[in-house]
Design a protein around this motif. Structure first.
Motif, mmCIF file in Angstrom:
data_model
loop_
_atom_site.group_PDB
_atom_site.id
_atom_site.type_symbol
_atom_site.label_atom_id
_atom_site.label_comp_id
_atom_site.label_asym_id
_atom_site.label_seq_id
_atom_site.Cartn_x
_atom_site.Cartn_y
_atom_site.Cartn_z
ATOM 1 N N PRO A 113 0.977 -1.208 -0.080
ATOM 2 C CA PRO A 113 -0.316 0.029 -0.071
ATOM 3 C C PRO A 113 0.853 1.388 -0.038
ATOM 4 O O PRO A 113 1.845 1.229 0.455
ATOM 5 N N THR A 134 -2.916 2.147 -3.836
ATOM 6 C CA THR A 134 -3.733 1.559 -2.917
ATOM 7 C C THR A 134 -3.546 2.234 -1.493
ATOM 8 O O THR A 134 -2.284 2.180 -1.206
ATOM 9 N N THR A 147 -8.485 1.515 -3.828
ATOM 10 C CA THR A 147 -7.403 1.419 -5.202
ATOM 11 C C THR A 147 -7.836 2.444 -6.139
ATOM 12 O O THR A 147 -8.948 2.537 -6.537
#
Length: 458
Positions: A113, A134, A147
């Motif tokens: 992420p 993300t 996302t």
């Protein structure tokens, strides 16, 4: 020698081929770098766009909310007129965008992420470049992965790359043309020392075997050394041949003179016609051999002295008078009158060679003239040249090509029964050519007899 392709042309083509290869390589590298730069720029803009969108994510009443910022898309439109697609997914719920825009596999929270990933794909039949990011957004009691995907078509990159490629092609062609021109100049400059050496050798006369002294590149030094060594060996060989001919002629003439004297004594004491005829034939053969030996010696002298030609003042009028005086007894034996018409005419040269040339021509005129005739020697001078001509009333030069009569041992077709070796005109021409002059052969006045002229620069 059979000439092959020009060395200068070969060198020019080789260097031009190298320049063409470098031009193609430079065009290819510039085109590749241009495409990489355009793709990197698009990736940076896509990354900035998805990052801007991700930063606007927020939660209200436990749900993820998003307001698309205008700046996220305006920066994409700043570099080209490509189409832009986007998609924002919170967990499994589509927040906004194109639902059928496929996010490439491998892009998700488990892939890191907060990290922007890029991919190339196809959407609605068009090639696109995608950037995905993300982030986890706290919604209620648990974080929700969101996302953000932004995609853009690649027409702008193609246009930028094509434009830069055309400019690079133009520069490469210009580089090739300049390099080809410089290549031709470099090839000529590189071969100039070789052409200088060639011109020096071509200007030399057949007797000039002096060493070559030229400043040449290191690559030509072995060639110059080899040429100089060859000329030294050739000069030594020529000198040995001349020495041998001179020594042989000298050693042959002495016993021949003795044989002739003995044959004449025997001829006076012999009364039989057959024996007297054989003795006369023997004396004739001895005369021919003696004359040939003498002229071989004269020819060797001319060739030897021509290599180191003297440049002394010579009065051709005086030389003509001395030659006529020396040969007057021979002419008087056959009642041939020598008429001398001379004037003072100074040239610079070797007096021995000039005397040798004129003596051989005058001797030929006396030998081939009938009894009780006249041989005329004239010396004429004008602004640029001095001409010494010898005219007789003999059978002339024959019906063949007169230029062949200066070849060694070549005689005319109308001299049968006259003693001769065929070297007189050869010696005269070699002596005069050593002085930069020429020998002219022609008919006498009113087409009778022969006229041989020595022409030298005044």
């Amino acid at each position: 020698m059979i000439a092959t392709t020009s060395l200068g042309r070969k060198l020019t083509l080789l260097l031009a081929g190298v320049a063409a290869l470098l031009s193609v390589l430079s065009w290819s590298m510039v085109t590749g770098l241009a495409r990489q730069a355009a793709e990197r720029t698009q990736d940076n803009v896509l990354s900035a766009s998805v990052t801007t969108i991700a930063e606007t994510l927020r939660t209200e009443q436990g749900e993820v909310r998003l307001e698309l910022p205008y700046s996220a898309f305006s920066m994409l439109g700043a570099i080209s007129q490509d189409r832009v697609f986007y998609k924002v997914v919170a967990g499994s719920r589509l927040l906004t965008g194109y639902a059928d825009l496929q996010v490439p596999s491998g892009y998700g929270p488990d892939q890191g992420p907060g990290r922007v990933r890029f991919a190339t794909g196809s959407y609605l039949g068009e090639d696109i470049r995608m950037a995905s990011l993300t982030r986890f957004v706290q919604a209620g009691n648990s974080p929700v992965p969101v996302t953000v995907t932004v995609a853009q078509t690649r027409y702008g990159i193609g246009a930028i790359t094509s434009d830069l490629s055309r400019h690079a092609a133009g520069l490469s062609i210009a580089f090739f043309l300049v390099a080809a021109g410089l290549t031709s100049l470099v090839a000529r400059a590189s071969l100039r020392p070789l052409k200088t050496i060639t011109a020096d050798v071509a200007r030399r006369g057949p007797a000039d075997l002096s060493p070559l002294h030229h400043k040449a590149p290191a690559e030509l030094a072995p060639l110059l050394d080899a040429l100089n060594r060859l000329m030294v060996r050739l000069g030594q060989s020529i000198r040995r041949s001349e020495d041998f001919i001179a020594e042989a002629a000298h050693r042959v003439r002495t016993p021949l003179a003795t044989v002739r004297v003995q044959a004449e004594i025997l001829l006076r004491a012999t009364t039989g016609d057959a024996e007297r005829q054989r003795l006369r034939q023997m004396i004739r053969a001895v005369d021919e051999s003696s004359r040939s030996a003498g002229q071989l010696l004269d020819h060797a002298t001319v060739v030897y002295r021509a290599e180191a030609l003297a440049r002394d003042p010579v009065d051709l009028g005086e030389v003509a008078r001395q030659c006529a005086h020396a040969l007057e007894p021979t002419a008087a034996m056959r009642d041939i009158a020598l008429r001398i018409e001379t004037q003072r005419a100074i040239v610079r040269g070797d007096p021995i060679l000039i005397d040798n040339a004129l003596r051989n021509i005058l001797d030929n005129a006396i030998k081939y003239s009938p009894d009780d005739t006249t041989v005329t020697v004239r010396v004429l001078k004008d602004v640029e040249t001095v001409r010494v001509s010898v005219t007789d009333q003999g059978p002339g030069l024959g019906n063949g090509a007169v230029e062949h009569l200066t070849e060694r041992f070549r005689r005319g077709c109308n001299v049968e029964g006259i003693v001769g070796s065929g070297l007189g005109l050869t010696i005269a021409e070699a002596a005069i050519q050593a002085h930069g002059g020429r020998l002219e052969l022609g008919k006498g006045p009113e087409g009778q007899g022969a006229c041989v002229s020595l022409i030298l620069s005044a």
